[in-house]
Motif scaffolding. Structure first.
Motif, mmCIF file in Angstrom:
data_model
loop_
_atom_site.group_PDB
_atom_site.id
_atom_site.type_symbol
_atom_site.label_atom_id
_atom_site.label_comp_id
_atom_site.label_asym_id
_atom_site.label_seq_id
_atom_site.Cartn_x
_atom_site.Cartn_y
_atom_site.Cartn_z
ATOM 1 N N TYR A 26 0.798 -1.158 0.147
ATOM 2 C CA TYR A 26 -0.061 0.097 0.025
ATOM 3 C C TYR A 26 0.841 1.369 0.006
ATOM 4 O O TYR A 26 0.493 2.229 -0.736
ATOM 5 C CB TYR A 26 -0.921 0.115 1.277
ATOM 6 C CG TYR A 26 -2.176 -0.883 1.102
ATOM 7 C CD1 TYR A 26 -2.898 -0.903 -0.056
ATOM 8 C CD2 TYR A 26 -2.676 -1.511 2.158
ATOM 9 C CE1 TYR A 26 -3.923 -1.589 -0.096
ATOM 10 C CE2 TYR A 26 -3.789 -2.119 2.216
ATOM 11 C CZ TYR A 26 -4.426 -2.404 0.910
ATOM 12 O OH TYR A 26 -5.695 -3.050 1.008
ATOM 13 N N ARG A 27 2.144 1.196 0.777
ATOM 14 C CA ARG A 27 2.639 2.540 0.750
ATOM 15 C C ARG A 27 3.497 2.806 -0.451
ATOM 16 O O ARG A 27 3.917 3.904 -0.415
ATOM 17 C CB ARG A 27 3.979 2.144 2.001
ATOM 18 C CG ARG A 27 3.121 2.100 3.423
ATOM 19 C CD ARG A 27 2.650 3.418 3.919
ATOM 20 N NE ARG A 27 2.230 3.405 5.221
ATOM 21 C CZ ARG A 27 1.205 4.323 5.668
ATOM 22 N NH1 ARG A 27 1.041 5.174 5.139
ATOM 23 N NH2 ARG A 27 0.856 4.095 6.869
ATOM 24 N N VAL A 28 3.679 1.967 -1.410
ATOM 25 C CA VAL A 28 4.359 2.310 -2.474
ATOM 26 C C VAL A 28 3.197 2.791 -3.620
ATOM 27 O O VAL A 28 3.663 3.393 -4.717
ATOM 28 C CB VAL A 28 5.152 1.225 -3.160
ATOM 29 C CG1 VAL A 28 6.541 1.013 -2.272
ATOM 30 C CG2 VAL A 28 4.539 0.127 -3.514
ATOM 31 N N ILE A 29 1.984 2.768 -3.293
ATOM 32 C CA ILE A 29 1.109 3.251 -4.234
ATOM 33 C C ILE A 29 0.658 4.415 -3.901
ATOM 34 O O ILE A 29 0.322 4.886 -2.819
ATOM 35 C CB ILE A 29 -0.214 2.434 -4.207
ATOM 36 C CG1 ILE A 29 0.096 0.932 -4.602
ATOM 37 C CG2 ILE A 29 -1.514 2.887 -5.090
ATOM 38 C CD1 ILE A 29 -1.099 -0.133 -4.203
ATOM 39 N N ARG A 163 -1.201 -7.030 -8.139
ATOM 40 C CA ARG A 163 -1.596 -7.032 -9.603
ATOM 41 C C ARG A 163 -1.791 -5.566 -10.122
ATOM 42 O O ARG A 163 -1.389 -5.345 -11.148
ATOM 43 C CB ARG A 163 -2.762 -8.121 -9.893
ATOM 44 C CG ARG A 163 -2.593 -9.237 -10.695
ATOM 45 C CD ARG A 163 -4.163 -9.801 -11.303
ATOM 46 N NE ARG A 163 -3.853 -11.219 -10.027
ATOM 47 C CZ ARG A 163 -4.961 -11.567 -9.428
ATOM 48 N NH1 ARG A 163 -6.242 -10.791 -9.761
ATOM 49 N NH2 ARG A 163 -4.900 -12.693 -8.752
ATOM 50 N N PHE A 164 -2.501 -4.900 -9.376
ATOM 51 C CA PHE A 164 -2.696 -3.473 -9.716
ATOM 52 C C PHE A 164 -1.497 -2.524 -9.714
ATOM 53 O O PHE A 164 -1.061 -1.961 -10.700
ATOM 54 C CB PHE A 164 -3.701 -3.037 -8.677
ATOM 55 C CG PHE A 164 -3.977 -1.593 -8.808
ATOM 56 C CD1 PHE A 164 -5.067 -0.973 -9.949
ATOM 57 C CD2 PHE A 164 -3.371 -0.524 -8.022
ATOM 58 C CE1 PHE A 164 -5.084 0.360 -9.931
ATOM 59 C CE2 PHE A 164 -3.411 1.083 -8.138
ATOM 60 C CZ PHE A 164 -4.532 1.310 -9.135
ATOM 61 N N LYS A 165 -0.455 -2.912 -8.808
ATOM 62 C CA LYS A 165 0.906 -2.264 -8.542
ATOM 63 C C LYS A 165 1.512 -2.590 -10.078
ATOM 64 O O LYS A 165 2.146 -1.520 -10.548
ATOM 65 C CB LYS A 165 1.569 -2.582 -7.751
ATOM 66 C CG LYS A 165 1.238 -2.110 -6.282
ATOM 67 C CD LYS A 165 2.164 -2.440 -5.120
ATOM 68 C CE LYS A 165 3.588 -3.033 -5.499
ATOM 69 N NZ LYS A 165 4.065 -3.568 -4.264
ATOM 70 N N LYS A 166 1.489 -3.653 -10.391
ATOM 71 C CA LYS A 166 2.228 -3.913 -11.428
ATOM 72 C C LYS A 166 1.730 -3.569 -12.708
ATOM 73 O O LYS A 166 2.377 -2.977 -13.773
ATOM 74 C CB LYS A 166 2.126 -5.753 -11.718
ATOM 75 C CG LYS A 166 3.146 -6.264 -12.703
ATOM 76 C CD LYS A 166 3.112 -7.886 -12.601
ATOM 77 C CE LYS A 166 4.369 -8.433 -13.670
ATOM 78 N NZ LYS A 166 4.387 -9.777 -13.349
ATOM 79 N N MET A 167 0.345 -3.425 -12.852
ATOM 80 C CA MET A 167 -0.362 -2.864 -14.090
ATOM 81 C C MET A 167 -0.016 -1.368 -14.117
ATOM 82 O O MET A 167 0.035 -0.702 -15.352
ATOM 83 C CB MET A 167 -1.844 -3.094 -13.837
ATOM 84 C CG MET A 167 -2.724 -2.588 -15.046
ATOM 85 S SD MET A 167 -4.540 -2.747 -14.728
ATOM 86 C CE MET A 167 -4.894 -1.616 -13.131
ATOM 87 N N LYS A 168 0.253 -0.850 -12.971
ATOM 88 C CA LYS A 168 0.188 0.675 -12.901
ATOM 89 C C LYS A 168 1.736 1.005 -12.823
ATOM 90 O O LYS A 168 2.044 1.918 -12.667
ATOM 91 C CB LYS A 168 -0.303 1.366 -11.548
ATOM 92 C CG LYS A 168 -1.675 1.217 -11.796
ATOM 93 C CD LYS A 168 -2.455 2.346 -12.733
ATOM 94 C CE LYS A 168 -3.745 2.669 -12.547
ATOM 95 N NZ LYS A 168 -4.374 3.474 -13.104
ATOM 96 N N GLY A 169 2.671 0.160 -12.842
ATOM 97 C CA GLY A 169 4.140 0.125 -12.875
ATOM 98 C C GLY A 169 4.732 0.861 -11.563
ATOM 99 O O GLY A 169 5.543 1.722 -11.742
ATOM 100 N N CYS A 170 4.165 0.576 -10.434
ATOM 101 C CA CYS A 170 4.616 0.986 -9.009
ATOM 102 C C CYS A 170 5.511 0.043 -8.596
ATOM 103 O O CYS A 170 5.577 -1.277 -8.691
ATOM 104 C CB CYS A 170 3.281 0.952 -8.050
ATOM 105 S SG CYS A 170 1.960 2.034 -8.588
#
Length: 170
Positions: A26-29, A163-170
């Motif tokens: 969460y903290r890297v998003i 999965r969301f982080k990967k999709m968004k490049g986080c």
């Protein structure tokens, strides 16, 4: 250790272990994308935001605390929540999303940390016998009910958030 906690110590390890990893994710998003839909929802085919996932975990954590508070006072508990039946968990999830929709991302994360700390304090205040040696709700022990509504959804949500982080490049 089995994947399902069987004791107070295993339950604390399960919650603390997954929660630490989930919070790191969460903290890297960034707050800027935290309200973007793109996380697989609880209802097949739906998309929710990262903030919605945090709201969901807060909602269930607070329900666990409410259940125990009411039961310990000898008061009746509407499971899972007043106005909702077990076959309406999608509606309950939507309720949690709506309840926290105006909160800032950082405030949601702080509330989640506080709620999980309260759940950990509750577990720590109880004996292994209170948690795992007698039915608490139908056939389920209190420890199992806590696990169903804390570490289990945290694991599930972490997979979706990653999965969301990967999709968004986080």
């Amino acid at each position: 250790m089995s994947s399902i906690p069987q004791s107070k110590d295993e339950l604390l390890l399960a919650i603390n272990g997954i929660f630490t990893k989930l919070m790191a994710d969460y903290r890297v998003i960034s707050a800027g994308i935290s309200r973007d839909n793109g996380v697989e929802g609880n209802i097949k085919g739906t998309q929710i935001s990262v903030c919605d996932t945090v709201a969901y975990l807060i909602g269930w954590g607070k329900l666990v605390l409410k259940w125990q508070r009411l039961k310990s006072q000898g008061l009746p508990v509407d499971f899972p929540e007043t106005g909702y039946k077990w076959n309406q968990l999608g509606l309950l999830a939507d309720h949690f999303h709506q309840e926290y929709r105006d909160w800032q991302y950082e405030d949601l994360l702080n509330e989640l940390e506080s709620t999980v700390a309260d759940v950990v304090d509750l577990i720590s205040s109880l004996s292994n016998a209170e948690l795992y040696e007698k039915p608490w709700y139908n056939q389920w022990t209190l420890g199992r009910m806590i696990q169903f509504n804390t570490s289990s959804p945290m694991k599930n949500i972490r997979t979706k958030v990653r999965r969301f982080k990967k999709m968004k490049g986080c």
